[in-house]
Design an enzyme around this catalytic site. Structure first.
Site, PDB file in Angstrom:
ATOM      1  N   ASN A 156       0.640  -1.280   0.190  1.00  0.00           N
ATOM      2  CA  ASN A 156       0.052   0.111   0.117  1.00  0.00           C
ATOM      3  C   ASN A 156       0.976   1.133  -0.307  1.00  0.00           C
ATOM      4  O   ASN A 156       1.476   1.672   0.996  1.00  0.00           O
ATOM      5  CB  ASN A 156      -0.681   0.441   1.420  1.00  0.00           C
ATOM      6  CG  ASN A 156      -1.966   0.977   1.583  1.00  0.00           C
ATOM      7  OD1 ASN A 156      -2.502   1.397  -0.001  1.00  0.00           O
ATOM      8  ND2 ASN A 156      -1.784   2.019   2.243  1.00  0.00           N
ATOM      9  N   GLU A 157       0.843   2.396  -0.719  1.00  0.00           N
ATOM     10  CA  GLU A 157       1.798   3.452  -1.015  1.00  0.00           C
ATOM     11  C   GLU A 157       2.649   3.054  -0.488  1.00  0.00           C
ATOM     12  O   GLU A 157       3.487   3.249   0.360  1.00  0.00           O
ATOM     13  CB  GLU A 157       0.618   4.610   0.161  1.00  0.00           C
ATOM     14  CG  GLU A 157      -0.927   5.252  -0.684  1.00  0.00           C
ATOM     15  CD  GLU A 157      -1.190   6.270   0.469  1.00  0.00           C
ATOM     16  OE1 GLU A 157      -0.551   6.695   1.688  1.00  0.00           O
ATOM     17  OE2 GLU A 157      -1.904   6.865  -0.207  1.00  0.00           O
ATOM     18  N   GLU A 314      -7.649   6.417  -4.114  1.00  0.00           N
ATOM     19  CA  GLU A 314      -8.169   6.566  -2.315  1.00  0.00           C
ATOM     20  C   GLU A 314      -8.733   8.413  -2.266  1.00  0.00           C
ATOM     21  O   GLU A 314      -7.725   9.134  -3.209  1.00  0.00           O
ATOM     22  CB  GLU A 314      -7.142   5.977  -1.511  1.00  0.00           C
ATOM     23  CG  GLU A 314      -6.951   4.884  -0.760  1.00  0.00           C
ATOM     24  CD  GLU A 314      -6.155   5.028  -0.321  1.00  0.00           C
ATOM     25  OE1 GLU A 314      -5.688   6.100   0.887  1.00  0.00           O
ATOM     26  OE2 GLU A 314      -5.450   4.271   0.048  1.00  0.00           O
ATOM     27  N   PHE A 364     -10.487   9.855  13.780  1.00  0.00           N
ATOM     28  CA  PHE A 364     -11.581  11.169  12.508  1.00  0.00           C
ATOM     29  C   PHE A 364     -11.445  10.867  11.276  1.00  0.00           C
ATOM     30  O   PHE A 364     -11.473  12.395  10.868  1.00  0.00           O
ATOM     31  CB  PHE A 364     -10.531  11.741  13.492  1.00  0.00           C
ATOM     32  CG  PHE A 364     -10.548  11.985  15.169  1.00  0.00           C
ATOM     33  CD1 PHE A 364     -12.595  12.249  15.856  1.00  0.00           C
ATOM     34  CD2 PHE A 364      -9.714  11.820  16.121  1.00  0.00           C
ATOM     35  CE1 PHE A 364     -12.142  11.806  17.487  1.00  0.00           C
ATOM     36  CE2 PHE A 364     -10.029  12.046  17.529  1.00  0.00           C
ATOM     37  CZ  PHE A 364     -10.759  11.465  18.161  1.00  0.00           C
TER      38      PHE A 364
HETATM   39  C1  GLA Z   1      -3.345   6.771   2.468  1.00  0.00           C
HETATM   40  C2  GLA Z   1      -3.459   6.190   3.715  1.00  0.00           C
HETATM   41  C3  GLA Z   1      -4.240   4.864   3.993  1.00  0.00           C
HETATM   42  C4  GLA Z   1      -4.923   6.075   5.096  1.00  0.00           C
HETATM   43  C5  GLA Z   1      -5.066   7.520   3.906  1.00  0.00           C
HETATM   44  C6  GLA Z   1      -5.946   8.245   5.281  1.00  0.00           C
HETATM   45  O1  GLA Z   1      -3.815   7.321   1.420  1.00  0.00           O
HETATM   46  O2  GLA Z   1      -3.064   4.367   1.820  1.00  0.00           O
HETATM   47  O3  GLA Z   1      -4.505   3.892   4.702  1.00  0.00           O
HETATM   48  O4  GLA Z   1      -4.170   6.193   6.146  1.00  0.00           O
HETATM   49  O5  GLA Z   1      -3.928   7.677   3.792  1.00  0.00           O
HETATM   50  O6  GLA Z   1      -6.450   9.768   4.616  1.00  0.00           O
END
Ligand code: GLA
Ligand code: GLA
Ligand code: GLA
Length: 649
Positions: A156-157, A314, A364
């Protein structure tokens, strides 16, 4: 055979993806049942599952419990919701940290990360890779045949928190990477200019990470370190990809990029070919530029994807939880923001996250289902977006028509100008490029933000805002673009350095010779608050220079009568930064020169943008984002309502 964009069920009608990260492990089974009902109500058709679930899947070293995940995937599938299944490697479990604390990254201060957050793994750790790849193998084998599986989501990211690691693993890999890149210390010493300050290396073991320089560090070393960190993360992506391709060759694979203002960690242009489909995460930063930065990032993501459609993996329905003040979105903004990404080629619109958490560091953060549920103003907007996207199914797979104007955004130039030893730290590469983008959009034009590798020939105008680092190949392409009739708009600091950040002892821009019909002899950065009025009345700031004109024609001058803007038949050189209103005037001149009519006619100060989408049968649709109330004309359609509008052209 190109892989399908998303491996939807074979009987599914064409659709725009709509959904979110779904983290059912935070909830009971009763809540799962309600989730499904609400997903149906909202029109959700795609969810990302398992991103942070490693510890709940591999409960002890080598001991897997897939049962709950099967249940989740079965439930989703039974209700027609496709799954972007994560490889689950993003957040290592406690048993792994306990057993192998040597996977924890080390920060710039030399401090080792602890186990209380996420992404606490070294991108170069062979131990981490061994365990992570075993999990990927187990996941792929377990779910290979699951009918809900539509897409793989690697980690992820990548690099969100662990981009820069200063561990011994990173150091060893950095030396290897340099060895592969340069082949000899002689070449490395030349590239890094180590005759300066006695930095010359006589063995690879002398080389360190740029962690704690006494004063200004070696700029080329710093750029190489950033290139290395990007390459290492991409290499990690490749290793997960190889496992997935071996076991499920027909399932497309993505990983979510972070093409946005705040993240400078990766050269995504070099990553795009390593995934089947580009996906991106985008979060707004509050302020007057946020609407245009979002558009810029979306256009840039499409540029990185080589013009192909991509997935918005996202964004947020409303506030995030990691800014100093987490502002809520205004009514209607959720749809406009989604529409902006859709306009620039996002064929799936997803969010973080489905249901707002009750516990943890993101409790939040907004979601599709907020704490306050259907009583929140968010819920009807979510349902409305689902309906809207479902009504646009005929545009699934439609391609975004190429713009006539392009702006080059180059990661190497960004990194080089982010160094501390530059002529003016007031020159912000990203903001400079964004200023140009904004001026064109505010004049009703569509603009492609492209990479320095994108072919230029089909653009009428190519703008290179401070394209500082230009290697021989790029110099050649820019030159032939202008020579073959394109209009190349270069600004100060374009064509200054080669790929080693070396500057030839010559008039600027040495990398492009006399392409602009004018060359620069001296730079004179301005004080941050200083503005100067050019002869024509345009307002300039941040930068000025002394130009010697040869074949060019001076079209504007500094107050001292010296040239500020110079044009030739196929180029325009802009030696300063113009304020927004002035840049809009210059943009009009550029468009006129190439007879480019704006896609939209806008009143001064009105914020709206348009991209055209073309379907497989050749039908053209305008996707209009009207940010303000007020009339905008697209073809024969006149629209006054703010929002995300689609009209047939
Ligand atoms: C990132 C992550 C997510 C979440 C978002 C919150 O994009 O990939 O898991 O933490 O930020 O903004
Ligand atoms: C100091 C140092 C010089 C040089 C200059 C630059 O004076 O002694 O080596 O770095 O600063 O301003
Ligand atoms: C280019 C690539 C990077 C990296 C560097 C190495 O910038 O895009 O990924 O490989 O070259 O110099």
């Amino acid at each position: 055979m190109p892989l399908p964009f998303i491996h939807w069920p074979s009987d599914a009608a064409p659709r725009i993806g709509f959904g979110a990260d779904y983290n059912p492990e935070q909830w009971s089974r009763e809540v799962w049942a309600e989730d499904i009902q609400l997903m149906k109500e909202a029109g959700v058709n795609l969810v990302s599952v398992g991103i942070f679930s490693w510890g709940l899947i591999e409960v002890r070293d080598g001991e897997f419990d897939f049962s709950w995940l099967h249940e989740v995937l079965d439930l989703l599938h039974a209700h027609g919701i496709a799954v972007d299944l994560a490889t689950a490697t993003a957040s290592p479990p406690q048993w792994l940290i306990e057993k192998h604390p040597e996977i924890l990254p080390v920060d710039k201060r030399g401090l080792t990360a602890d186990n209380s957050s996420r992404q606490h793994w070294r991108p170069t750790s062979p131990v981490f890779r061994k365990y992570a790849l075993r999990l990927v193998e187990a996941m792929a084998t377990e779910f290979a045949e699951h009918p809900a599986l539509a897409l793989w989501h690697v980690n992820n990211e990548l690099g969100c928190h662990n981009t820069y690691d200063y561990s011994p693993d990173a150091l060893a890999h950095f030396r290897q990477w340099l060895n592969t890149k340069y082949g000899s210390l002689e070449k490395l010493n030349f590239a890094w200019g180590t005759h300066f300050w006695s930095q010359k290396y006589s063995s690879w073991e002398q080389i360190q990470l740029p962690q704690n320089p006494m004063t200004f560090g070696n700029p080329t070393q710093t750029i190489d370190f950033k290139r290395f960190c990007s390459d290492v993360l991409r290499d990690y992506l490749d290793t997960e990809m190889a496992v997935l391709k071996r076991i499920t060759p027909d399932i497309p694979v993505t990983t979510n990029f972070m093409v946005m203002w705040t993240y400078d960690g990766a050269d995504y242009a070099s990553w795009a070919d390593h995934v089947d489909v580009v996906s991106n995460d985008h979060y707004l930063h509050p302020g007057p530029q946020s609407w245009i930065e979002q558009s810029f990032s979306a256009s840039h993501t499409r540029g990185i994807a080589g013009g192909k459609n991509w997935i918005l993996m996202e964004h947020s329905t409303s506030q995030v939880s990691w800014q100093p003040v987490n502002y809520a979105k205004l009514p209607g903004q959720l749809e406009r923001d989604s529409g902006t990404h859709f306009a620039h080629g996002a064929d799936a619109i997803c969010f973080f996250q489905w249901r707002q958490s009750s516990a943890g560091a993101e409790k939040f953060h907004s979601a599709l289902v907020p704490h306050t549920g259907k009583q929140s103003q968010i819920w009807p907007e979510v349902v409305g977006l689902g309906e809207k996207l479902s009504s646009l199914s005929h545009l699934a797979g439609a391609t975004v028509e190429q713009a006539k104007i392009a702006i080059i955004f180059d990661q190497d130039s960004y990194w080089a100008l982010a160094n501390d030893s530059v002529p003016s730290q007031a020159v912000k590469y990203h903001e400079h490029a964004l200023g140009w983008y904004r001026a064109f959009v505010e004049r009703g034009h569509s603009v492609d933000v492209i990479t320095s590798q994108t072919p230029l020939e089909s653009y009428e105008v190519v703008v290179t805002p401070s394209l500082y680092m230009v290697n021989d190949e790029l110099a050649q392409r820019l030159t032939s673009y202008a020579e073959q009739g394109g209009l190349l708009v270069g600004t100060f600091l374009t064509g200054i350095a080669d790929e080693n950040d070396h500057i030839a002892p010559s008039v600027y821009p040495a990398r492009l010779g006399n392409l602009f019909g004018a060359q620069t002899t001296d730079w004179m950065p301005l004080a941050p608050e200083e503005t100067i009025i050019l002869e024509s009345g345009l307002t300039a700031h941040t930068w000025s220079e002394n130009i010697v004109v040869s074949t060019g024609k001076v079209i504007d001058t500094y107050p001292n009568g010296k040239p500020a803007l110079v044009e030739t038949e196929n180029t325009l050189y802009v030696s300063t930064i113009l304020d927004t209103a002035s840049l809009r005037q210059l943009v009009d001149r550029i468009a006129l020169k190439k007879s480019i009519a704006p896609a939209l006619t806008l009143a001064e100060g009105h914020r709206a943008e348009l991209r055209v989408k073309v379907t497989a049968d050749g039908s053209r649709y305008g996707v209009l984002i009207n940010h303000d109330e007020g009339p905008v004309s697209v073809g024969n359609h006149h629209i006054s309502e703010p929002g995300f509008h689609v009209v047939e052209l």
